[in-house]
Design an enzyme around this catalytic site. Structure first.
Site, PDB file in Angstrom:
ATOM      1  CE  LYS A  13      38.357  49.242  30.105  1.00 24.51           C
ATOM      2  NZ  LYS A  13      36.893  49.419  29.999  1.00 24.51           N
ATOM      3  NE  ARG A  88      36.677  48.227  36.491  1.00 24.37           N
ATOM      4  CZ  ARG A  88      36.840  47.396  35.459  1.00 24.37           C
ATOM      5  NH1 ARG A  88      38.008  46.859  35.201  1.00 24.37           N
ATOM      6  NH2 ARG A  88      35.839  47.145  34.661  1.00 24.37           N
ATOM      7  NE  ARG A 127      31.244  43.095  26.593  1.00 25.89           N
ATOM      8  CZ  ARG A 127      32.035  43.908  27.278  1.00 25.89           C
ATOM      9  NH1 ARG A 127      32.812  44.764  26.655  1.00 25.89           N
ATOM     10  NH2 ARG A 127      32.044  43.866  28.591  1.00 25.89           N
ATOM     11  NE  ARG A 161      32.433  40.643  30.782  1.00 25.07           N
ATOM     12  CZ  ARG A 161      33.153  41.740  30.964  1.00 25.07           C
ATOM     13  NH1 ARG A 161      34.095  42.060  30.083  1.00 25.07           N
ATOM     14  NH2 ARG A 161      32.959  42.504  32.001  1.00 25.07           N
ATOM     15  NE  ARG A 172      30.582  45.546  33.674  1.00 28.56           N
ATOM     16  CZ  ARG A 172      30.529  45.006  32.455  1.00 28.56           C
ATOM     17  NH1 ARG A 172      29.458  44.354  32.062  1.00 28.56           N
ATOM     18  NH2 ARG A 172      31.551  45.128  31.650  1.00 28.56           N
TER      19      ARG A 172
HETATM   20  P1  AMP Z   1      36.125  44.121  32.891  1.00 29.10           P
HETATM   21  O1  AMP Z   1      36.317  42.831  32.166  1.00 29.10           O
HETATM   22  O2  AMP Z   1      37.346  44.975  32.892  1.00 29.10           O
HETATM   23  O3  AMP Z   1      34.898  44.868  32.423  1.00 29.10           O
HETATM   24  O4  AMP Z   1      35.860  43.745  34.427  1.00 29.10           O
HETATM   25  C1  AMP Z   1      34.749  42.964  34.804  1.00 29.10           C
HETATM   26  C2  AMP Z   1      34.519  43.056  36.300  1.00 29.10           C
HETATM   27  O5  AMP Z   1      35.662  42.568  37.006  1.00 29.10           O
HETATM   28  C3  AMP Z   1      34.299  44.448  36.851  1.00 29.10           C
HETATM   29  O6  AMP Z   1      32.943  44.887  36.725  1.00 29.10           O
HETATM   30  C4  AMP Z   1      34.708  44.261  38.319  1.00 29.10           C
HETATM   31  O7  AMP Z   1      33.719  43.587  39.054  1.00 29.10           O
HETATM   32  C5  AMP Z   1      35.905  43.331  38.180  1.00 29.10           C
HETATM   33  N1  AMP Z   1      37.179  44.058  37.997  1.00 29.10           N
HETATM   34  C6  AMP Z   1      37.986  44.047  36.886  1.00 29.10           C
HETATM   35  N2  AMP Z   1      39.069  44.809  37.074  1.00 29.10           N
HETATM   36  C7  AMP Z   1      38.962  45.325  38.326  1.00 29.10           C
HETATM   37  C8  AMP Z   1      39.751  46.221  39.091  1.00 29.10           C
HETATM   38  N3  AMP Z   1      40.896  46.757  38.606  1.00 29.10           N
HETATM   39  N4  AMP Z   1      39.342  46.520  40.344  1.00 29.10           N
HETATM   40  C9  AMP Z   1      38.189  46.003  40.860  1.00 29.10           C
HETATM   41  N5  AMP Z   1      37.387  45.177  40.191  1.00 29.10           N
HETATM   42  C10 AMP Z   1      37.753  44.830  38.925  1.00 29.10           C
END
Ligand code: AMP
Length: 216
Positions: A13, A88, A127, A161, A172
């Site tokens: 994404k 989400r 990554r 990360r 996740r």
């Molecule tokens: P991402 O970078 O999109 O993989 O997000 C990393 C982490 O941020 C996720 O595993 C969640 O802990 C948190 N997170 C990101 N976006 C959301 C969302 N829309 N709702 C809840 N938690 C989020």
């Protein structure tokens, strides 16, 4: 035009959003990036957010919804947004409907990137990103052209990360299956959902997405 990119962690994404942002003049909004910035601030709420992210769990809907509602109102979002990592949960999707309709906007497309779980673990394992400009790389699939130097900005510091550890990735993926996958029927019913094979090459995925957005 307002677009959501939907898919499990590691589906591509962020990579695709960076490319489509440049091509289509849409603002890329990543809630993960916003939360990582909040976590890095070291504030009390930032530490709480970091704890949740490092467990692979989701931050409460109210926090995220407020963040996005404020951000979408900024002038750089006037041409439309490319939402990466939001919504989400069904609660967040309902809140987004409200935010857009309040502003007289609509959701044009939801693009689902499909990948298999083994590929996800493999992709996430390698990554990293440039500390200065955020450009994403992968040890095997997308290394920098010159070792240790960002192709885009020449930066020499890179980040991995803390939630990309295998244990956290599994949590996740579970959160995706349980809380985010229900968004697929939600958007299917609204006629805006389109699927793209996220296992294709990065260029092919961008082409497929570009085509879908041109037809929207
Ligand atoms: P991402 O970078 O999109 O993989 O997000 C990393 C982490 O941020 C996720 O595993 C969640 O802990 C948190 N997170 C990101 N976006 C959301 C969302 N829309 N709702 C809840 N938690 C989020």
């Amino acid at each position: 035009m307002n677009v959501i990119l939907l898919g499990p962690p590691g589906a591509g994404k962020g990579t695709q959003a960076q490319r489509l942002e440049e091509r289509r003049g849409l603002k890329h909004l990543s809630t993960g990036d916003m939360l990582r910035a909040a976590a890095a601030s070291g504030s009390a709420i930032g530490r709480e957010i970091k704890g949740i992210m490092d467990r692979g769990a989701l931050v409460p809907d109210e926090v995220i919804v407020r963040m996005i509602a404020d951000r979408i109102g900024e002038p750089d979002c006037a041409q439309g947004v490319l939402l990466d990592g939001f919504p989400r949960t069904v609660g967040q999707a309902e809140a987004l409907d409200g935010i857009l309709s309040q502003r007289g906007l609509k959701l044009d497309r939801v693009i689902q990137l499909t990948v298999d779980n083994d590929a996800v673990v493999d992709r996430i394992g390698g990554r990293f990103s440039c500390k200065a400009c955020g450009t994403g790389y992968h040890d095997r699939y997308r290394p920098t052209a010159k070792a240790g130097i960002c192709d885009k900005c020449g930066g020499t510091e890179f980040l991995r990360r803390s939630d990309d550890q295998p244990e956290t990735v599994r949590a996740r993926l579970e959160a995706y299956e349980r809380q985010t996958a229900p968004l697929l029927p939600y958007y299917q019913a609204r006629g805006v959902l389109r699927e793209v094979d996220g296992m294709a090459s990065i260029d092919d995925v961008t082409k497929q997405m570009d085509r879908l957005l041109s037809a929207a």
